[in-house]
Design a protein around this motif. Structure first.
Motif, PDB file in Angstrom:
ATOM      1  N   VAL A  81       0.837  -1.193   0.000  1.00 50.13           N
ATOM      2  CA  VAL A  81       0.000   0.000   0.000  1.00 50.13           C
ATOM      3  C   VAL A  81       0.872   1.242   0.000  1.00 50.13           C
ATOM      4  N   GLU A  82       0.484   2.178  -0.838  1.00 49.29           N
ATOM      5  CA  GLU A  82       1.069   3.516  -0.779  1.00 49.29           C
ATOM      6  C   GLU A  82      -0.044   4.467  -0.372  1.00 49.29           C
ATOM      7  N   TYR A  83       0.191   5.190   0.709  1.00 47.00           N
ATOM      8  CA  TYR A  83      -0.780   6.136   1.266  1.00 47.00           C
ATOM      9  C   TYR A  83      -0.174   7.524   1.174  1.00 47.00           C
ATOM     10  N   ILE A  84      -0.912   8.434   0.589  1.00 48.43           N
ATOM     11  CA  ILE A  84      -0.436   9.811   0.456  1.00 48.43           C
ATOM     12  C   ILE A  84      -1.443  10.733   1.118  1.00 48.43           C
ATOM     13  N   ASN A  85      -0.938  11.537   2.058  1.00 45.76           N
ATOM     14  CA  ASN A  85      -1.757  12.547   2.716  1.00 45.76           C
ATOM     15  C   ASN A  85      -1.352  13.889   2.106  1.00 45.76           C
ATOM     16  N   MET A  86      -2.218  14.450   1.299  1.00 47.10           N
ATOM     17  CA  MET A  86      -1.899  15.680   0.576  1.00 47.10           C
ATOM     18  C   MET A  86      -1.782  16.892   1.505  1.00 47.10           C
ATOM     19  N   THR A  87      -2.315  16.803   2.716  1.00 46.73           N
ATOM     20  CA  THR A  87      -2.250  17.936   3.645  1.00 46.73           C
ATOM     21  C   THR A  87      -1.102  17.822   4.637  1.00 46.73           C
ATOM     22  N   ASN A  88      -0.517  16.625   4.756  1.00 44.70           N
ATOM     23  CA  ASN A  88       0.593  16.432   5.693  1.00 44.70           C
ATOM     24  C   ASN A  88       1.485  15.305   5.173  1.00 44.70           C
ATOM     25  N   GLU A  89       2.485  15.662   4.408  1.00 43.93           N
ATOM     26  CA  GLU A  89       3.332  14.648   3.771  1.00 43.93           C
ATOM     27  C   GLU A  89       4.144  13.819   4.765  1.00 43.93           C
ATOM     28  N   GLU A  90       4.270  14.274   6.004  1.00 46.62           N
ATOM     29  CA  GLU A  90       4.968  13.487   7.017  1.00 46.62           C
ATOM     30  C   GLU A  90       4.209  12.197   7.339  1.00 46.62           C
ATOM     31  N   GLU A  91       2.922  12.163   7.051  1.00 48.85           N
ATOM     32  CA  GLU A  91       2.111  10.973   7.321  1.00 48.85           C
ATOM     33  C   GLU A  91       2.089   9.990   6.149  1.00 48.85           C
ATOM     34  N   ASN A  92       2.727  10.347   5.040  1.00 49.31           N
ATOM     35  CA  ASN A  92       2.755   9.432   3.897  1.00 49.31           C
ATOM     36  C   ASN A  92       3.364   8.096   4.316  1.00 49.31           C
ATOM     37  N   LEU A  93       2.909   7.040   3.658  1.00 49.92           N
ATOM     38  CA  LEU A  93       3.302   5.704   4.075  1.00 49.92           C
ATOM     39  C   LEU A  93       3.383   4.809   2.851  1.00 49.92           C
ATOM     40  N   ARG A 151       4.147   0.691   2.586  1.00 49.76           N
ATOM     41  CA  ARG A 151       4.563  -0.545   3.241  1.00 49.76           C
ATOM     42  C   ARG A 151       3.646  -1.700   2.858  1.00 49.76           C
ATOM     43  N   SER A 152       4.063  -2.868   3.268  1.00 46.25           N
ATOM     44  CA  SER A 152       3.307  -4.086   2.990  1.00 46.25           C
ATOM     45  C   SER A 152       2.541  -4.503   4.243  1.00 46.25           C
ATOM     46  N   PHE A 153       1.308  -4.928   4.035  1.00 43.44           N
ATOM     47  CA  PHE A 153       0.469  -5.431   5.107  1.00 43.44           C
ATOM     48  C   PHE A 153       0.154  -6.885   4.780  1.00 43.44           C
ATOM     49  N   SER A 154       0.267  -7.753   5.765  1.00 38.91           N
ATOM     50  CA  SER A 154       0.095  -9.172   5.515  1.00 38.91           C
ATOM     51  C   SER A 154      -0.686  -9.820   6.649  1.00 38.91           C
ATOM     52  N   PHE A 155      -1.452 -10.836   6.289  1.00 33.87           N
ATOM     53  CA  PHE A 155      -2.189 -11.587   7.295  1.00 33.87           C
ATOM     54  C   PHE A 155      -2.446 -12.977   6.754  1.00 33.87           C
ATOM     55  N   PHE A 156      -2.725 -13.933   7.650  1.00 33.47           N
ATOM     56  CA  PHE A 156      -2.983 -15.303   7.209  1.00 33.47           C
ATOM     57  C   PHE A 156      -4.144 -15.895   7.982  1.00 33.47           C
ATOM     58  N   LYS A 157      -4.700 -16.945   7.425  1.00 33.38           N
ATOM     59  CA  LYS A 157      -5.739 -17.752   8.083  1.00 33.38           C
ATOM     60  C   LYS A 157      -5.461 -19.205   7.760  1.00 33.38           C
ATOM     61  N   ASP A 158      -5.686 -20.057   8.739  1.00 35.82           N
ATOM     62  CA  ASP A 158      -5.517 -21.498   8.563  1.00 35.82           C
ATOM     63  C   ASP A 158      -6.874 -22.170   8.398  1.00 35.82           C
ATOM     64  N   ILE A 214      -4.341  -1.195   7.904  1.00 39.32           N
ATOM     65  CA  ILE A 214      -4.122  -0.007   7.068  1.00 39.32           C
ATOM     66  C   ILE A 214      -4.764   1.210   7.719  1.00 39.32           C
ATOM     67  N   PHE A 215      -5.986   1.055   8.165  1.00 41.77           N
ATOM     68  CA  PHE A 215      -6.722   2.147   8.822  1.00 41.77           C
ATOM     69  C   PHE A 215      -5.957   2.644  10.051  1.00 41.77           C
ATOM     70  N   THR A 216      -5.499   1.714  10.876  1.00 41.50           N
ATOM     71  CA  THR A 216      -4.763   2.064  12.086  1.00 41.50           C
ATOM     72  C   THR A 216      -3.477   2.812  11.745  1.00 41.50           C
ATOM     73  N   ASN A 217      -2.809   2.423  10.690  1.00 44.27           N
ATOM     74  CA  ASN A 217      -1.527   3.033  10.328  1.00 44.27           C
ATOM     75  C   ASN A 217      -1.655   4.319   9.523  1.00 44.27           C
ATOM     76  N   THR A 218      -2.852   4.627   9.079  1.00 49.26           N
ATOM     77  CA  THR A 218      -3.030   5.845   8.286  1.00 49.26           C
ATOM     78  C   THR A 218      -3.792   6.908   9.062  1.00 49.26           C
ATOM     79  N   VAL A 219      -5.073   6.736   9.256  1.00 48.28           N
ATOM     80  CA  VAL A 219      -5.864   7.794   9.888  1.00 48.28           C
ATOM     81  C   VAL A 219      -6.039   7.647  11.381  1.00 48.28           C
TER      82      VAL A 219
END
Length: 179
Positions: free
Chosen positions: A123-135, A137-144, A171-176
Motif C-alpha cells: 500500500v502507498e498512502y499519500i496525505n496531501m495535507t501532511n506529507e509526514e504521514e505518507n506511508l 509498506r506491505s500489510f500481511s495476514f494469514f488464516k488457517d 491499514i486504517f490504524t496506520n493511516t488515519v
C-alpha cells in the motif's frame, strides 16, 4: 428529583460545549482526522501482482477498502485527487501446509494437518495535507483451515474476506488512526 435532572442536563451541555470548542478532533471510531483540512479520499484500483487468488480479488479488496473508510470516517470518496490517496497491489497469495499429520498407515503418505492462506498487500498512502504521514509498506495476514474437513474451494471466499478485514484494519490504524 427535578433539580437533579436539571443539573445533569446542564452538566451534559457544558461537556458538549467543551468538546465542540476543542481544537483536537476525536472520533469514536478512533481517527484523528482534522475534517477542516481533510474531507476527501481516493482509492485507486489495486492490482493483483501475486499471480494467485480469485479472478476478482483486486476488485474485492479495492471495494472493501473504500467501504471501510466510508463507514468509519466522515470523508467523501472521490474519483481522483482526494486529500488522502490509496494505491497499491496484492503482492502475495500463497497456500502452504503448516503441520504434517501421520496417515497412520505405512503405505500412505503423511498429509498436511492445516493449510495456511497468506495474503500480502503493498500500500502507498499519500496525505496531501501532511506529507509526514505518507506511508509505503506491505500489510500481511494469514488464516488457517483444516483440509480434512473442507476443501480450499469451500472456504476460500471466507478466508479471503477475513484476511482482507484484518489487513484493512491495519491499514486504517496506520493511516488515519495513527495509533
Amino acid at each position: 428529583m427535578k433539580l437533579t435532572n436539571k443539573l445533569k442536563t446542564i452538566a451534559l451541555g457544558l461537556v458538549m460545549i467543551f468538546f465542540q470548542s476543542c481544537a483536537v478532533r476525536y472520533s469514536f471510531t478512533g481517527t484523528n482526522i482534522n475534517y477542516d483540512e481533510v474531507s476527501t479520499f481516493t482509492v485507486e484500483n489495486f492490482f493483483n501482482d501475486s499471480g494467485g487468488g480469485p479472478a476478482n480479488i483486486e476488485q474485492k479488496f479495492t471495494e472493501a477498502l473504500k467501504e471501510y473508510y466510508q463507514r468509519n470516517t466522515q470523508l467523501e470518496l472521490v474519483r481522483s485527487n482526494g486529500d488522502l490517496q490509496f494505491m497499491g497491489a496484492i503482492s502475495r497469495y500463497t497456500l502452504t501446509p503448516q503441520a504434517a499429520v501421520s496417515s497412520g498407515n505405512a503405505n500412505l503418505p503423511d498429509r498436511a494437518g492445516n493449510m495456511r492462506l497468506t495474503i500480502s498487500v503493498d500500500v502507498e498512502y499519500i496525505n496531501m495535507t501532511n506529507e509526514e504521514e505518507n506511508l509505503k509498506r506491505s500489510f500481511s495476514f494469514f488464516k488457517d483451515y483444516d483440509p480434512r474437513t473442507s476443501t480450499f474451494l469451500d472456504v476460500e471466499d471466507e478466508l479471503v474476506e477475513e484476511i482482507f478485514t484484518s489487513i484493512i484494519q491495519d491499514i486504517f490504524t496506520n493511516t488515519v488512526a495513527n495509533w
